[in-house]
Write a protein that holds these residues in place. Structure first.
Motif, short mmCIF file in Angstrom:
data_model
loop_
_atom_site.label_atom_id
_atom_site.label_comp_id
_atom_site.label_asym_id
_atom_site.label_seq_id
_atom_site.Cartn_x
_atom_site.Cartn_y
_atom_site.Cartn_z
N SER A 193 -14.05 -5.00 9.60
CA SER A 193 -13.27 -6.07 10.25
C SER A 193 -13.45 -7.39 9.53
O SER A 193 -14.52 -7.67 8.97
CB SER A 193 -13.70 -6.24 11.71
N SER A 196 -9.11 -12.39 8.50
CA SER A 196 -7.84 -12.41 7.75
C SER A 196 -7.70 -11.11 6.97
O SER A 196 -8.67 -10.37 6.79
CB SER A 196 -7.80 -13.60 6.79
N SER A 197 -6.48 -10.88 6.49
CA SER A 197 -6.23 -9.62 5.77
C SER A 197 -6.57 -9.77 4.28
O SER A 197 -6.47 -8.80 3.52
CB SER A 197 -4.76 -9.23 5.89
N ARG A 198 -6.97 -10.96 3.90
CA ARG A 198 -7.12 -11.27 2.48
C ARG A 198 -7.95 -10.24 1.70
O ARG A 198 -7.55 -9.77 0.65
CB ARG A 198 -7.77 -12.66 2.34
N LEU A 200 -8.98 -7.23 2.92
CA LEU A 200 -9.00 -5.89 3.51
C LEU A 200 -8.34 -4.83 2.63
O LEU A 200 -8.68 -3.65 2.72
CB LEU A 200 -8.34 -5.91 4.90
N GLN A 204 -8.88 -0.68 2.21
CA GLN A 204 -7.83 0.31 2.52
C GLN A 204 -7.61 1.25 1.34
O GLN A 204 -7.38 2.44 1.50
CB GLN A 204 -6.53 -0.40 2.89
N THR A 211 -9.49 -3.64 10.54
CA THR A 211 -9.07 -4.26 11.79
C THR A 211 -9.45 -5.75 11.75
O THR A 211 -10.28 -6.15 10.93
CB THR A 211 -9.76 -3.58 13.00
N HIS A 212 -8.86 -6.52 12.66
CA HIS A 212 -9.30 -7.91 12.80
C HIS A 212 -10.28 -8.06 13.96
O HIS A 212 -10.71 -9.16 14.26
CB HIS A 212 -8.08 -8.83 13.02
#
Ligand SMILES: NC(=O)C1=CN([C@@H]2O[C@H](COP(=O)(O)OP(=O)(O)OC[C@H]3O[C@@H](n4cnc5c(N)ncnc54)[C@H](O)[C@@H]3O)[C@@H](O)[C@H]2O)C=CC1
Ligand SMILES: O=C(O)[C@@H]1CCC=N1
Length: 433
Positions: A193, A196-198, A200, A204, A211-212
């Motif tokens: 987690s 931000s998605s920066r 992630l 993946q 997840t956040h």
């Protein structure tokens, strides 16, 4: 079951005492309820703990030993005035612990020993000693079952069943994730987690779920790595605290943040471990040191070790060494990079193309490191093996000494260690606010 090997056991006093202490601690009363699966688990846990303590007995050997001890207990109970049982030498040493185990196990034991007579073992019987049948079985509370389940997962082959969570998706989380995925852990069992998605995407790409929600990570994991910056640790622990159960092992990798701070911010009895990894975990050449918190048992450490074994060298030590290790190795890798960079730049200054110089510098650092580790020699010894009298190396070393590289490096480890200690004090203060 072929028990020919099982019968030929020479148990010493220390070993038997340890075995009984383990059984007592595991609370036989709650766990030996006659259900074969659970009883087997109990002996497996005992087996792990015995192995960790250096006593290598199979699960069946442990069961057989327990059978004999139980038999001796019943004999003494039935015939208190008869001579001590001969099958257990030095029985008197164990009698007290056996009584503690057996008589806490079921309230009827004292009055109703005879009801349990069929359970008694002889040297010739090959029954499963763990298959006890109490008149009123006492079910294991769920949390006890969970604990046993988790402990048993410390086998490397069992790592594949552990659920691993990372809070924080930065460089260090990524390094550890890469390391553990090169072992038995499957990406589907890992979740990370970050707000931000920066960062992630790269997780993946490894097949790891993202997840956040930090709470989602906690609720779906057995082992949770807290891998945010040190000043954010109190914030994160406050957020997740109410979701921590005895299923969890919380592993903080934050520089400086002490076990006392972590434990203070989490529910009582939380199993917490402080780990200082370094970035080469990513290529399975990390150097990791951990210290166990107040409620982290030896097997929790063994589980972590098993989980991280593909990350590199994993050692356990007292917490006081963690800040030092941070200076030596967590930060130390950056000191080595600085040196590698300077080596390459020296070559560039002398006319070598930069790319080649950097590639040779990194290979030089790698080769020197491997030789140092694998030869087991002191660095001074290896250094002298490189120096031809009056040759090139001693001239270069003289220049480094004139530049104070040795003192500067020692001071760098010292400064980084002190900074870790300072970060620890700050995060403790942050947690108290
Ligand atoms: N980078 C290294 O070589 C080493 C780092 N460490 C420790 O690891 C920890 C992380 O360091 P890095 O990975 O380098 O930092 P980083 O800055 O690369 O990563 C921090 C991560 O935490 C996330 N984050 C921020 N606030 C959050 C929140 N409230 N909840 C969840 N995630 C949040 C960020 O989005 C980021 O993904 C630090 O405490 C550091 O002391 C320890 C050993 C070596
Ligand atoms: O520089 C830092 O604070 C972290 C801890 C050790 C390595 N990086």
């Amino acid at each position: 079951m072929d028990d020919s090997g099982i019968k030929k056991q020479n148990w010493d006093v220390k070993e038997t005492e340890l075995f009984l202490e383990i059984l007592k601690e595991l609370d036989m009363k709650k766990c030996l309820d006659g259900r074969k699966v659970r009883n087997n688990k109990l002996f497996k846990v005992a087996h792990r703990r015995m192995t960790a303590a250096g006593y290598h007995r199979s699960v069946d050997q442990l069961k057989f030993r327990w059978k004999l001890l139980k038999s001796a207990y019943y004999k003494c109970k039935r015939e208190p005035d008869s001579p001590a049982p001969t099958k257990i030498q030095g029985w008197w040493r164990y009698e007290k612990t056996m009584i503690a185990i057996m008589e806490s196990r079921h309230p009827l034991v004292g009055a109703g020993v005879n009801s349990d007579r069929n359970d008694e073992a002889t040297e010739d019987s090959d029954g499963d000693a763990s298959m006890l049948h109490w008149p009123q079985p006492q079910p294991c509370p769920d949390n006890t079952t969970q604990n046993l389940d988790l402990i048993i997962k410390m086998d490397p082959e069992m790592d594949s069943q552990l659920k691993i969570g990372f809070i924080g998706a930065g460089n260090m989380a990524f390094g550890i994730a890469k390391g553990i995925l090169s072992g038995n852990v499957l990406p589907v069992n890992v979740k990370v987690s970050a707000p931000s998605s920066r960062n992630l995407g790269r997780f993946q790409e490894l097949g790891i779920a993202v997840t956040h929600s930090n709470i989602e990570v906690v609720c779906g994991s057995d082992v949770v790595f807290v891998a945010v910056k040190p000043h954010l640790v109190p914030l994160v622990l406050n957020e997740i605290s109410q979701h921590i159960t005895d299923r969890h092992i919380i592993v903080s990798v934050a520089a400086g943040v002490t076990l006392a701070t972590v434990e203070e911010l989490l529910p009582e009895n939380t199993v917490a471990i402080r780990l200082m990894p370094n970035l080469p975990c990513m290529v399975q050449e990390g150097a990791l040191l951990f210290a166990r918190g107040t409620h982290a048992k030896q097997e929790d450490g063994a589980l972590l070790r098993s989980l991280l074994h593909r990350c590199g060298l994993v050692e356990e030590g007292p917490e006081a060494w963690i800040d030092i290790h941070t200076g030596l190795s967590g930060s130390g890798v950056a000191f080595v990079y600085l040196f590698a960079e300077a080596l390459a730049e020296g070559a560039v200054k002398m006319g070598m193309p930069s790319a080649l110089a950097h590639s040779i510098a990194s290979q030089t650092v790698l080769g020197a490191g491997r030789l140092l580790r694998d030869s087991g020699k002191h660095p001074a010894q290896l250094r002298s093996e490189v120096c031809t009298p009056g040759g090139t190396t001693i001239y270069g070393l003289h220049t480094l000494e004139q530049g104070g590289v040795r003192a500067a490096t020692m001071s760098a480890v010292e400064s980084a260690t002190e900074r870790a200690r300072e970060l620890g004090r700050k995060s403790a203060a942050g947690g108290r606010k």
